[in-house]
Design an enzyme around this catalytic site. Structure first.
Site, short mmCIF file in Angstrom:
data_model
loop_
_atom_site.label_atom_id
_atom_site.label_comp_id
_atom_site.label_asym_id
_atom_site.label_seq_id
_atom_site.Cartn_x
_atom_site.Cartn_y
_atom_site.Cartn_z
N LYS A 56 0.83 -1.21 0.00
CA LYS A 56 0.00 0.00 0.00
C LYS A 56 0.87 1.25 0.00
O LYS A 56 0.63 2.20 -0.76
CB LYS A 56 -0.90 0.01 1.24
CG LYS A 56 -1.68 1.32 1.42
CD LYS A 56 -2.47 1.33 2.71
CE LYS A 56 -1.66 1.73 3.91
NZ LYS A 56 -1.88 3.12 4.34
N ASN A 57 1.89 1.28 0.85
CA ASN A 57 2.70 2.48 1.01
C ASN A 57 3.65 2.72 -0.15
O ASN A 57 4.29 3.78 -0.22
CB ASN A 57 3.47 2.44 2.34
CG ASN A 57 2.55 2.61 3.53
OD1 ASN A 57 1.44 3.14 3.42
ND2 ASN A 57 2.98 2.13 4.68
N ARG A 114 -4.42 10.18 4.44
CA ARG A 114 -3.34 11.15 4.48
C ARG A 114 -2.51 11.16 3.20
O ARG A 114 -2.00 12.20 2.78
CB ARG A 114 -2.43 10.82 5.68
CG ARG A 114 -1.28 11.75 5.76
CD ARG A 114 -0.44 11.58 7.01
NE ARG A 114 0.67 12.51 6.92
CZ ARG A 114 0.58 13.80 7.14
NH1 ARG A 114 -0.57 14.33 7.44
NH2 ARG A 114 1.63 14.58 7.03
N CYS A 163 -5.30 8.03 9.88
CA CYS A 163 -5.35 7.49 11.23
C CYS A 163 -5.05 8.57 12.27
O CYS A 163 -4.20 9.43 12.06
CB CYS A 163 -4.33 6.36 11.40
SG CYS A 163 -4.78 4.84 10.56
N ASP A 221 5.08 0.81 12.25
CA ASP A 221 3.92 0.07 11.75
C ASP A 221 3.90 -1.39 12.21
O ASP A 221 2.93 -2.11 11.94
CB ASP A 221 3.86 0.12 10.22
CG ASP A 221 3.28 1.44 9.71
OD1 ASP A 221 2.80 2.24 10.53
OD2 ASP A 221 3.32 1.67 8.48
N ARG A 253 -8.08 -0.62 5.24
CA ARG A 253 -7.26 0.37 4.55
C ARG A 253 -5.87 -0.17 4.23
O ARG A 253 -5.17 0.37 3.37
CB ARG A 253 -7.11 1.64 5.40
CG ARG A 253 -8.41 2.45 5.55
CD ARG A 253 -8.18 3.70 6.38
NE ARG A 253 -6.99 4.41 5.92
CZ ARG A 253 -5.96 4.74 6.71
NH1 ARG A 253 -5.98 4.42 7.99
NH2 ARG A 253 -4.94 5.38 6.23
#
Length: 422
Positions: A22-23, A93, A117, A306, A398
């Site tokens: 995702k990132n 974000r 978040c 994380d 998410r």
């Protein structure tokens, strides 16, 4: 609002494929705005944040097609609007990442201040100041960042603090700037390298990604390309902890051990046997209870924030006492109180949590407070006695693709419940 129901007590076993990161996918999708031809992305995870970013680009007039394998084709030549509205930005974000490419390619951007978040202050001032240094005229008013420029100019940018999204935004913008841009104190995460490799595939000139000094020679244009997104190192780490906490054995496919050095070191300290190859990682706990470990979060390549919640869950049932120190976000201990509802023994002192492992957690209704907290509570549920119900799992959706299906594939007794009435 959906929930996850977990019946604990099963040692996980089997193979699971790790999704695209995702990132990495989010800044890469934003970066497609720079191309003057079609871009095709593979290994894109099917996640809420990704569909939000795709919707955000679609709202700007970008042509996007997504097939059933989540291969995404983007053509930014049809971009007609340069606004990221609050309705699409408020939950994510990473939407701030369109600021740099819109300015660099089109000279205009209006981006709502981002949400995401509630884990602490993550100001966007470093993005704004960096782009100002490159010649952009930027005003922040009524919750919007409004920016214009003729053409961004290369500059030396010294980041006050290490920021992943800030590094990404400025690197994307610099790819089309005039002249040389040097980013000092740059973030070093693997996702930064993946973004740089994607931009290079489109014709960008970038050196030093993965170090604290990135040098970009701006080019006149970037062309279309095909690119495969890297695997998700945080998802991989989560499934490894799931195996460790339950005393199980799992093999991850499409996973890179070289992205997880700090996490694998702590899992070995906890007593896990780990083997790996170029695109797989195997963890075998051999039915043993994990040992407590001390962790301290810090920017890559140190231990990732994380993964903090997942290791807090592991320490809750481990043999001994472990200390968890959070140095990145000030509000990232909210899951600790939920773990205490399940019988975890801990003492919280500021940014530190001292956790004494107990023999057995007990199932309880708990509430997710952010994305990674959700994962930590799910892991605790896997090893707890009885039933755990994790509420507000829109957070987990998410960042984790089909988490209940993947855990069930490893033997977990887990299912999704719909809380809709009627």
């Amino acid at each position: 609002m959906d929930r996850l129901q977990i019946e604990g007590g099963v040692a996980l076993s089997g193979d699971v494929r790790i999704s695209g990161a995702k990132n990495a996918a989010l800044p890469i999708i934003a970066g497609t705005l720079l191309a003057d031809g079609p871009v095709t992305l593979g290994n894109v995870p099917h996640l809420h944040d990704v569909t939000t970013m795709i919707a955000l680009l679609g709202n700007m007039g970008v042509q996007i097609t997504v097939d059933d394998r989540m291969q995404v084709e983007v053509d930014a030549r049809t971009t007609s609007k340069f606004v990221a509205p609050y309705e699409l930005v408020k939950t994510m974000r990473a939407s701030i990442l369109v600021l740099g490419p819109l300015l660099a390619r089109f000279g205009h951007a209006e981006v709502s201040m981002p949400g995401g978040c509630a884990i602490g202050a993550r100001p966007v001032n470093l993005h704004v100041e960096g782009l100002r240094t490159m010649g952009a005229d930027i005003h922040v008013d009524h919750g919007f960042i409004r920016a214009t420029c003729k053409r961004l100019q290369g500059a030396r940018l010294v980041l006050e603090t290490v920021t992943v999204t800030g590094t990404e935004n400025l690197m994307i913008a610099a790819a089309l700037a005039q002249g040389e841009t040097v980013i000092e104190n740059a973030a070093r995460e693997p996702e930064i390298i993946d973004l740089a490799n994607f931009l290079i595939a489109m014709g960008a000139k970038i050196q030093g990604a993965g170090t604290d000094k990135i040098v970009i020679q701006g080019v006149e244009r970037l062309h279309g390309a095909h690119y495969e997104v890297m695997p998700d190192r945080i998802e991989a780490g989560t499934y490894l902890v799931a195996a460790a906490i339950t005393g199980g054995k799992v093999r991850l496919q499409n996973a890179r051990a070289d992205h997880l050095d700090a996490v694998l070191l702590k899992l070995k300290e906890a007593g896990a046997k780990i083997d790996s190859g170029a695109d797989w990682i195997e963890l075998d706990m051999q039915g043993r209870r994990p040992r407590s470990v001390d962790i301290r979060t810090a920017p890559y390549p140190a231990f990732p924030t994380d993964m903090q919640a997942q290791f807090a869950a592991l320490n809750s049932v481990a043999d001994g006492v472990g200390t968890v120190i959070e140095t990145i976000f000030e509000n990232r201990f909210m899951h600790m109180h939920e773990l205490q509802r399940m019988g975890a023994e801990m003492r919280i002192e500021g940014h530190s949590a001292i956790i004494r492992g107990v023999q057995q957690l007990t199932g309880a209704p708990v509430m997710a407070t952010d994305l990674r907290a959700s994962a930590g509570l799910v892991l605790a549920g896997l090893v707890a006695d009885g039933t755990t119900v994790v509420d507000r799992i829109y957070h987990i959706d998410r960042g984790y693709e089909r988490i209940e299906e993947k855990l069930a594939q490893l033997g977990a007794r887990i299912k999704r419940l719909s809380s809709r009435k009627g």
